[in-house]
Design a protein around this motif. Structure first.
Motif, short mmCIF file in Angstrom:
data_model
loop_
_atom_site.label_atom_id
_atom_site.label_comp_id
_atom_site.label_asym_id
_atom_site.label_seq_id
_atom_site.Cartn_x
_atom_site.Cartn_y
_atom_site.Cartn_z
N ASN A 1 0.82 -1.22 0.18
CA ASN A 1 -0.14 0.18 0.13
C ASN A 1 0.92 1.32 -0.13
O ASN A 1 1.89 1.36 0.66
N LYS A 2 0.27 2.25 -0.78
CA LYS A 2 1.05 3.54 -0.75
C LYS A 2 1.03 4.27 0.58
O LYS A 2 -0.20 4.01 1.23
N ILE A 3 1.83 4.90 1.01
CA ILE A 3 1.70 5.61 2.36
C ILE A 3 1.32 6.84 2.12
O ILE A 3 1.58 7.56 1.38
N SER A 4 -0.07 7.53 2.80
CA SER A 4 -0.60 8.44 2.39
C SER A 4 0.10 9.75 2.70
O SER A 4 0.57 10.69 1.96
N ARG A 5 0.68 9.79 4.29
CA ARG A 5 1.63 10.86 4.33
C ARG A 5 2.95 10.63 4.19
O ARG A 5 3.43 9.64 5.27
N SER A 6 3.87 10.85 3.55
CA SER A 6 5.28 10.34 3.35
C SER A 6 5.91 10.68 4.49
O SER A 6 5.95 11.74 4.81
N LEU A 7 6.78 9.62 4.84
CA LEU A 7 7.57 9.75 5.89
C LEU A 7 9.12 9.92 5.53
O LEU A 7 9.99 10.39 6.39
N SER A 8 9.56 9.66 4.31
CA SER A 8 10.75 9.61 3.87
C SER A 8 11.15 10.65 2.59
O SER A 8 9.92 11.21 2.05
N ASN A 9 12.11 10.85 2.17
CA ASN A 9 12.55 11.38 1.05
C ASN A 9 12.80 10.73 -0.21
O ASN A 9 13.13 11.18 -1.29
#
Lengths: 440, 995
Positions: free
Chosen positions: B170-178
């Motif tokens: 699943n794609k992450i809605s709020r990205s945590l990484s660059n």
């Protein structure tokens, strides 16, 4: 200055001599920690000013850029100093290299390699040059050229055309086809003291030019010799004599004998004919160009005559307004190691067209670290351009687009070939003068 | 759409809500997109032994007690449940041969990875369980890094391609990484592809190489609390592509443009630093390299940003809003010794410090970037002294450009070294073979690699590894490898060398030595194993033979060696240079891994030492060497029908040198092959004696010290090989190295001993006459700490102190290398007082202490070489007319100065009046000769002047700029300085002739 020929006196011709060695003399200049960047800078400055003045007639529509100002794909002209990256070029660091190859390298006569490439440098940076127009084998490090081309995607500069400085302007040569024949004799590589030198051969040469040999006709020709030029390598010392140790009396004499012998012979010439002696690689002179005149204490006999002139190498002078420029051969020998040409004369012609006698100095040819000038820049076109200590006698006459006419001469080593070169000042015609001591 | 992800790095993260460990996998796709994958569902666990009689109820009770204890010891754990569950599993310990196939063990699953250690502690100490009393538990596999555990259980190795099938992430809605791609998935959905076939390709890693310059204050090494970062140069390359695709430099204050480089100038340091941070984020490199970045550049940047109060700077990792931190670490390993360093963790990026890697993998006399690049790339690097750096920085935009060019070069060199030494290929292959993440290879020792393999293998066999308490070195050491007595001498007949191929691994395979085959002495009696099923090793240990049970270590070794054979075979076939690089890296990694297994068992402070194995291995090794010697000397005799009696002259750990007595290389090779085959047939497979090379001639100096020409074919020798001879020791001056090398060349290659003797004599004579190039006499030592912390007075420390008094700005600082020569001083001056700065010596004409160089530097190494060759080596070399010292130069300080300068005759040095100028009355008449000498001296100097200074121009890559380099590692540095000065003097002397 008279030759006694038994039945009357043959008057030796004379001509007006003017030394132009001043720019090759190192007087006040000292080693004060300066490096070689300054001479390169002086050269770039001199040559660039010259090239800039030629660009409007060469390619007026093109902008002139610095290496830094290059833009990809944009056609322009850049001017700078060439640097040739050479795979085989020996370096002083090789002395320290960790591993020695099992078999000793055969020293090639020339350090060219097909991977060599050229780089152009100006104050703003360097750029690698590409293209088939600019052949690395022809050009050498230290030369200043203008290039037309454009920057490629890889950050290299694709060369489309080259502008060299071309033959310098020439002062008019006095033209008097009906005038008198006056001869200048060139000789080099006398190598007194070496095993290949033949004292008899040299004596024959001296006797011949001073008019002590031959019949009246020959004496008449000898009397027309107005100048003798010795272009380097007059003596040769046994190797290993200068290792800093104090010498025994035997070695002391070994050291002074060749110069003594040379002095005796030169005295005979100087007594009759004006004589210019230039230092060369094997002479007791300094190493770096310009080599300074041989010290007069080496020639107690001949130096007493005012006809004896110890000159610099390179050497430049005028005789009856005919301008001479020449070296003892180091500049061209060095070019031959680091570039290619079909003959020595081609190198000679090339350096004139580049307007620089010794572009490889200081890179591979030792020279004094000048700070504000570059004496090897050829400002005015000589009428006669000679180099000493070559394998054989070759000559040619070239003509420039501005009606310049230059006699190019490669003077052979006398000790090996027994050949001197005679040139007629009147028409720049040239012939070899050979002395054999073999009686068949 | 499915992704193929190369694994670079992984670690765990506590997610705040679920309180479970989440594995993060960072990597790149084939197309070069960076990926961050969050893997959920993998739980930390370990094993413990199950005391007999423990039933399900007891386990339940144990669970509760443990849970209670855990909460008690650490109330930071906010998790509702620390111990997730305890299962009863059927496993077997790897230790000792056991007849039962399995026993019950407890598998304890905990919530968070850190709980493993505390839970282990509780179990180790023992707990009270109702009905069972106090029980202490033996834990198994409880000291394994969580990410490694994950990799092992999922069959993932370092540099592995991982596939996450469509629909399983699943794609992450709020990205945590660059990263460019970011998603999460379940650990069981990962598909790991073994690095074979199409999956053996290298991922297109993005590599950032950088270098910083700081403006230090005069006399101090740059310190982040005072000195600004003035330039940062960067070079970015894609793995496998020849040319970098980004080259830029960030400078403080204006800087002229540089061709082909993006120059970014800023007015404040803050902008410089933040621009660099942005570059790192934008370029998003997988690997960051540089020279000494771990100890200098990275910590400096971070500390500097801290001093300047730039809180947003250290966010350099791939995880958003996560700061980079610095930790001091010490890395110690038996192989590499202890090294202190700083660890800067940067999530998702591997830092690869070339200095560390080269120090690990190569033995060099100096590790400065200059000498390393001279060694590997064959070019000298320009070195700008840090005191000049500030001057350049404070100049104008042109001088700053000069510095920027220099800085760029330093940023590009690590990249070139990386390519040249194929570090990435070799390290990724090593990671794949041993199954550890790439970052472990640099930060951890050999043992983790063996551990990883052992765990993987054990898992397949249902075995578990006990967690052995660190016993220290109490278990004592065991006898090491044997070396046969060396019969020293100079052998002018070919010496055949018989080598055991991978001796220690072969022994372990042949005798089935393993943890799981070792029979416990008590069990040995109990089990009553038939003698045909066991091997008793020379040290008295008993191991079962492979017909009873095959050991794990032998199996690992077999696989490693088989894989190496395959890689070597593939290497022969491979044409593509990149493919070859990968394969060669692999076969090398396999070889190293195979050899480190033995070391693992012998490492007393290691993870699972077993001295029974390692001492057995060495004892078998000793036996084999002796056995070989006996067989060779028994069989190859005149009585046995051979031309000569063979003689074993020396034997090392895994090779035996034999003189068969024949005089041709060809014949020696034939006999060598025959001997190898014959002796191999007496050994258990796979122990094999191989014949590889002949030394001819061979100079055997002592144990582990020899030199010889190395022949593998009878036509021509391959090279000269030396071992243990002073060619690379750094506390010797270059003269020693040169003399030793030259002598060996003359003795071995030219076969001309008199010439070697003559050469030594000439060199000594040159030394005594002061005709020696000073750079050959320079000794360098690193100033590692301040003067006060050195216990004894050392030459370089004292000199540094004296130099500081003269000029604090250029004096060496802690961390610098101090170069010195030993000069003459008052008779009873101590050696450390006689050290002097070579530059100072050049300027002041201090006399060199010849005696020191003769006695303390050159005499011993030369005697070692010549003693086996000459009868009276000492007399031959160090006595005679060449020892007469003639020229003693006078220092131009002291008394001479008081009297002012008086002219002396050039010929005989007699003082002369100023009106005479050149020569005294006696020498008049010798003008021509003396002039020739003066001018010859000038000519020689001029030639040298031209050669050295043009060389420096070539190194710096510019004709139009002055040479600034002050690299004292450069062999011509002192010569350059000296010739400049000599030239000045010689010219003055010459000018005296022109009166």
């Amino acid at each position: 200055m008279e030759v006694d020929s038994g039945n009357g006196v043959v008057e030796r011709k004379q001509s007006i001599y003017k030394s132009l060695d001043e720019s090759f003399e190192i007087q006040k200049e000292m080693y004060r920690g300066q490096q070689y960047s300054q001479i390169y800078f002086a050269r770039l400055h001199l040559m660039r000013t010259l090239l800039y003045s030629l660009i409007p007639t060469w390619k007026p529509h093109l902008p002139v850029c610095t290496v830094l100002g290059l833009e990809q794909g944009k056609e322009c002209i850049i001017v700078g100093t060439l640097f040739k990256h050479m795979k085989l070029k020996p370096t002083i660091l090789d002395e320290y290299s960790k591993e020695r190859s099992a078999s000793p390298l055969v020293k090639p006569h020339n350090f060219m390699h097909s991977d060599d490439y050229l780089i152009l440098e100006d104050e703003s940076g360097r750029v690698k040059l590409r293209g088939t127009i600019l052949v690395p084998s022809v050009y050498v490090t230290g030369l200043v050229v203008a290039l037309h081309g454009k920057e490629t995607g890889a950050g290299d500069f694709m060369v489309e055309d080259i502008l060299e400085a071309g033959l310098p302007p020439q002062i008019d040569r006095p033209l008097n086809p009906n005038g008198d024949d006056k001869y200048v004799v060139f000789v080099s590589g006398l190598s007194v003291g070496s095993s290949s030198a033949n004292p008899l051969q040299f004596q024959l040469f001296v006797d011949h030019i001073t008019g002590h040999l031959g019949d009246e006709k020959e004496q008449g020709i000898a009397a027309k010799i107005v100048q003798v030029v010795i272009a380097g390598n007059s003596v040769e010392f046994p190797r290993g004599l200068f290792n800093g140790q104090n010498l025994g009396s035997k070695e002391q004499s070994k050291l002074s004998e060749p110069t003594k012998e040379l002095d005796i012979l030169l005295t005979q010439i100087a007594a009759g004919i004006p004589l210019d002696i230039m230092p060369g690689t094997s002479d007791p002179a300094n190493f770096a160009l310009p080599q300074q005149p041989l010290h007069k204490c080496l020639f107690p006999g001949s130096a007493a005559y005012n006809t004896f002139r110890s000159c610099t190498n390179p050497h430049s002078f005028e005789l009856d307004n005919v301008r001479f420029l020449g070296t003892s051969g180091q500049n061209i020998d060095n070019l031959a190691i680091y570039s290619d040409a079909s003959s020595r004369i081609d190198f000679l012609e090339r350096t004139l067209k580049w307007r620089h006698m010794a572009p490889t100095s200081p890179n591979t040819l030792g020279c004094y670290p000048f700070t504000d000038r570059d004496p090897f820049f050829v400002e005015a076109c000589p009428h006669v351009y000679f180099i000493g200590n070559q394998d054989k006698y070759v000559t040619s006459l070239i003509q420039g687009s501005d009606n310049q006419v230059v006699r190019l001469i490669s003077i052979p080593r006398f000790a090996e070939t027994g050949t001197a070169v005679v040139m007629n000042l009147k028409n720049l015609e040239c012939h070899a003068l050979s002395f054999g001591t073999q009686f068949d | 759409m499915d992704y193929v992800v190369g694994d670079g790095h992984n670690e765990f993260l506590q997610s705040s809500s679920g309180l479970a460990a989440i594995i993060r996998i960072f990597g790149v796709t084939k197309e070069g997109h960076s990926v961050c994958c969050f893997v959920h569902g993998f739980e930390p666990y370990f094993y413990a032994n199950c005391p007999s009689g423990m039933g399900p109820d007891d386990i339940f009770r144990l669970h509760q007690i443990l849970e209670g204890k855990m909460k008690e010891t650490n109330n930071n754990y906010k998790a509702p449940k620390c111990i997730r569950r305890i299962e009863l599993v059927q496993k077997r310990s790897i230790m000792y041969y056991q007849q039962e196939t399995s026993q019950p063990f407890l598998k304890i699953v905990v919530a968070l990875p850190t709980m493993v250690a505390s839970c282990r502690g509780i179990l180790d100490r023992g707990i009270q369980i109702d009905g069972l009393g106090i029980k202490s538990f033996m834990t198994y596999e409880s000291n394994i890094n969580f990410s490694l555990r994950f990799m092992i259980d999922c069959n993932i190795v370092g540099g592995n391609w991982i596939e996450v099938p469509r629909g399983k992430y699943n794609k992450i809605s709020r990205s945590l990484s660059n990263c460019q791609l970011e998603f999460y998935c379940l650990f069981s959905d990962l598909i790991s592809h073994a690095p074979e076939g199409e999956f053996s390709t290298m991922a297109p890693y993005r590599i950032l190489s950088f270098d910083i310059e700081c403006a230090g204050r005069k006399g101090h090494f740059p310190d982040p609390s005072h000195d600004p970062v003035i330039q940062i140069a960067n070079v970015v390359t894609l793995l496998g592509e020849g040319q970098p695709f980004v080259r830029n430099v960030m400078t403080l204050k204006s800087c002229s443009s540089i061709a082909d480089v993006d120059v970014m100038s800023f007015d404040t340091e803050k902008e410089v630093l933040l621009t660099w941070r942005d570059l790192v984020r934008e370029v998003d490199p997988d690997i960051i390299i540089g020279y000494n970045i771990c100890k200098f550049d990275m910590p400096y940047l971070i500390e500097r940003a801290d001093v300047l109060g730039i809180a947003e700077f250290p966010m350099l990792g791939r995880i958003r809003n996560s700061r980079v931190s610095i930790k001091d670490t010490t890395f110690s390993s038996r192989q590499h010794g202890t090294r202190e360093s700083k660890e800067v963790t940067m999530e998702g990026r591997v830092q690869f410090d070339l200095l560390q890697a080269i120090q690990r993998d190569y033995k060099l006399s100096s590790y400065s970037l200059n000498s390393v690049s001279a060694h590997f790339l064959n070019e000298q690097k320009e070195d700008v002294h840090h005191s000049i750096i500030s001057d350049l920085h404070n100049g104008n935009s042109e001088t700053r450009k000069r510095l920027a060019v220099y800085c760029l070069k330093d940023a590009y060199l690590p990249q070139r070294l990386l390519d040249k030494l194929m570090f990435i290929y070799n390290y990724v292959e090593m990671a794949r073979v041993t199954g550890v993440p790439l970052s472990f290879l640099l930060s951890r020792g050999q043992s983790i690699k063996v551990m990883s393999q052992l765990l993987r293998k054990a898992k397949q066999k249902n075995l578990i590894l006990p967690n052995v308490k660190q016993a220290g070195s109490e278990q004592g050491t065991f006898e090491g490898a044997t070396v046969l007595e060396a019969r020293t001498g100079f052998y002018e007949k070919p010496i055949a060398t018989l080598d055991f191929a991978s001796l220690y691994p072969s022994i372990m395979m042949a005798y089935n030595l393993c943890y799981s085959t070792l029979v416990n002495p008590e069990d040995a009696r109990k089990l009553n194993l038939p003698p045909e099923c066991v091997n008793k090793t020379p040290t008295g240990e008993t191991f079962v033979r492979s017909n009873l049970q095959k050991g794990i270590l032998p199996e690992i070794l077999e696989e490693l060696l088989a894989a190496r054979r395959r890689a070597k075979a593939d290497l022969k076939e491979a044409k593509d240079p990149l493919e070859r690089a990968v394969l060669d890296g692999r076969q090398l990694a396999l070889k190293i891994s195979a050899n480190s297994v033995y070391g693992f068992t012998g490492a007393t402070v290691g993870q699972l030492p077993c001295l029974e194995i390692s001492s057995s291995v060495t004892s078998y090794g000793r036996q084999m060497i002796e056995h070989t010697k006996r067989l060779v000397e028994d069989k190859f005799t005149v009585l046995g029908g051979y031309e000569h009696n063979a003689e074993v002259i020396y034997g090392d750990t895994d090779s035996v040198m034999v003189q068969f007595g024949v005089s041709s290389v060809d014949a020696a090779m034939k006999l060598g092959r025959e001997a190898a085959d014959y002796i191999s047939s007496t050994f258990i497979n796979p122990i094999k004696l191989e014949f590889e090379k002949v030394y001819y001639p061979y100079l055997l100096i002592s144990k582990k010290r020899y030199a010889g020409l190395y022949w593998t074919n009878p036509q021509k020798f391959d090279k000269m090989e030396t071992k243990g001879i002073e060619t690379v020791r750094r506390d010797n001056c270059l003269l020693v190295k040169n003399m030793v090398t030259e002598c060996l060349n003359k003795i071995l290659i030219e076969r001309d001993i008199p010439a070697a003797v003559q050469y030594v004599k000439n060199t000594i004579s040159d030394l005594l006459r002061n005709r020696m190039d000073l750079s050959l006499l320079v000794i360098t030592k690193a100033l590692t700490k301040t003067r006060d912390s050195y216990k004894v007075k050392a030459a370089h420390v004292e000199l540094a102190e004296r130099m500081r008094k003269r000029d604090a700005a250029t004096a060496p600082n802690v961390g610098d290398r101090v170069a010195y020569v030993i000069v003459k001083a008052e008779t009873n001056a101590k050696a450390y007082e006689r050290s002097e700065d070579p530059i100072f010596v050049l300027e002041n004409n201090n006399p060199i202490d010849h005696k020191y160089y003769l006695e303390n530097q050159i005499s011993k190494p030369l005697m070692r070489i010549f003693e086996p060759i000459l009868k009276n080596a000492n007399k031959e070399l160090f006595q005679g007319s060449h020892m007469m010292s003639k020229n003693n130069c006078t220092p131009n300080i002291g008394i001479a100065k008081l009297f002012g300068k008086q002219l002396s005759c050039i010929g005989c040095k007699t003082p002369i009046s100023n009106s005479d100028h050149t020569l005294c009355s006696q020498c008049k008449g010798r003008e021509a000769e003396l002039y020739c000498k003066s001018i010859a001296n000038v000519a020689e100097l001029e030639e040298l002047f031209g050669r050295v200074w043009t060389q420096c121009q070539e190194c710096q890559g510019s004709l139009l700029q002055d040479v600034l380099c002050t690299s004292r590692d450069c062999p011509i540095f002192y010569r350059r300085k000296k010739v400049q000065k000599d030239m000045e003097q010689a010219k003055q002397e010459l000018d005296r002739w022109n009166f």
